[in-house]
Design a protein around this motif. Sequence first.
Motif, short mmCIF file in Angstrom:
data_model
loop_
_atom_site.label_atom_id
_atom_site.label_comp_id
_atom_site.label_asym_id
_atom_site.label_seq_id
_atom_site.Cartn_x
_atom_site.Cartn_y
_atom_site.Cartn_z
N ASP A 234 0.87 -1.15 0.00
CA ASP A 234 0.00 0.00 0.00
C ASP A 234 0.93 1.22 0.00
O ASP A 234 1.58 1.51 0.99
N MET A 235 1.01 1.89 -1.16
CA MET A 235 2.01 2.96 -1.32
C MET A 235 1.59 4.26 -0.66
O MET A 235 0.49 4.73 -0.87
N HIS A 236 2.51 4.84 0.09
CA HIS A 236 2.25 6.22 0.50
C HIS A 236 2.69 7.12 -0.65
O HIS A 236 3.35 6.69 -1.60
N ASP A 237 2.32 8.39 -0.56
CA ASP A 237 2.45 9.27 -1.73
C ASP A 237 3.89 9.46 -2.20
O ASP A 237 4.15 9.51 -3.39
N ARG A 238 4.83 9.55 -1.24
CA ARG A 238 6.22 9.76 -1.65
C ARG A 238 6.77 8.55 -2.37
O ARG A 238 7.53 8.68 -3.33
N ASP B 32 -5.18 -3.25 -3.23
CA ASP B 32 -6.60 -3.37 -2.90
C ASP B 32 -7.32 -2.01 -2.97
O ASP B 32 -8.48 -1.89 -2.64
N MET B 33 -6.61 -1.00 -3.43
CA MET B 33 -7.21 0.32 -3.55
C MET B 33 -6.42 1.19 -4.50
O MET B 33 -5.19 1.18 -4.46
N VAL B 34 -7.11 1.90 -5.37
CA VAL B 34 -6.46 2.91 -6.20
C VAL B 34 -7.25 4.20 -6.02
O VAL B 34 -8.43 4.25 -6.33
N ASP B 35 -6.63 5.20 -5.46
CA ASP B 35 -7.34 6.47 -5.29
C ASP B 35 -6.85 7.46 -6.35
O ASP B 35 -6.10 7.08 -7.26
N SER B 36 -7.28 8.72 -6.24
CA SER B 36 -6.97 9.66 -7.32
C SER B 36 -5.46 9.89 -7.44
O SER B 36 -4.94 10.10 -8.53
N PHE B 37 -4.75 9.79 -6.32
CA PHE B 37 -3.30 10.02 -6.38
C PHE B 37 -2.58 8.90 -7.12
O PHE B 37 -1.76 9.15 -8.02
N ILE B 38 -2.91 7.66 -6.76
CA ILE B 38 -2.27 6.51 -7.42
C ILE B 38 -2.71 6.46 -8.88
O ILE B 38 -1.90 6.18 -9.77
N ARG C 241 -3.46 9.00 -10.72
CA ARG C 241 -2.74 10.05 -11.42
C ARG C 241 -1.30 9.61 -11.70
O ARG C 241 -0.75 9.87 -12.76
#
Lengths: 129, 137
Positions: free
Chosen positions: A20-24, A53-59, A61
Amino acid sequence: MERIPILKMGGFLLITIQVDMHDRLAMTLQNDVTDMIVKTRARGVMIDISMLDMVDSFIGRMLGSIASMSRILDAETVVVGMQPAVAITLVELGLSLTGVRTALNVDKGMELLRSSIERKEANGAFVRD
Amino acid sequence: MPLSVTESLALRSSEDVVRMRQWVRARAVGIGFSLVDQTKIVTAASELGRNILEHGGGEGHVYLDLPTHNSKIGIQLTFEDKGPGIADIEQALKDGFTTGGGLGLGLGGARRLVNQFEIASRPGEGTRITITRWKGP
Ligand SMILES: Nc1ncnc2c1ncn2[C@@H]1O[C@H](COP(=O)(O)OP(=O)(O)OP(=O)(O)O)[C@@H](O)[C@H]1O
Ligand SMILES: [Mg+2]
């Protein structure tokens, strides 16, 4: 520093996102992929997100920018293995992932990369004639 | 009937957002949410958590409750920050509106992913957003 590994396979780069990637971390991956395309002259990039298990707008993008940056560097990108629940959620979120090619799994992704690179080469040969 | 206990988590970094996603996921699994319902509430939470870091003064808190209503259980999350607030909420909720470099999908998208969405904000004071998703169908 924590990093997502990028494997070189033939003329392709293979990235399997397992955390689960954090933004950095996502930003670092984006830069690393671009560097690797230049360094290895890869013609294709495959990003396996079957473990996400999740893709939000940041990932989302980030996937879009990897696709468009690699296109500028003459490499094709395909995102493979998106879980159905993630796909359903993305649609409702409103993220269309335009410009990002997707395939069901690694095998299909490989086929897609190969055929689009062959097509590009055929066109290139034609232009050069 | 068990008393619902509010839990909370401080948000200061993007690692905290990852921790929050895992926490919300675990609670959603715990009350038997379907995979799609889990994914929706976690994704909405991720958008609102990141908004606190990017637009809400860089830090805030998330509160989690498991309310029941008409014998249905749900997850309720409240995101609070003491950042600059939102002057025009209608505008902020529109898809594509952003004051940062984003896609402007977070707020509107989060609203679509849940059953209830409440927002209270005052310029200079901060923002509080409460979302609820009930266990379906
Ligand atoms: N907690 C907050 N405090 C202050 N302003 C906010 C807050 N959350 C959102 N906003 C404002 O609402 C706008 C829209 O938010 P939204 O999440 O929809 O888009 P974004 O964050 O700009 O981009 P994206 O989420 O697509 O990366 C933001 O650009 C910001 O101006
Ligand atoms: Mg946002």
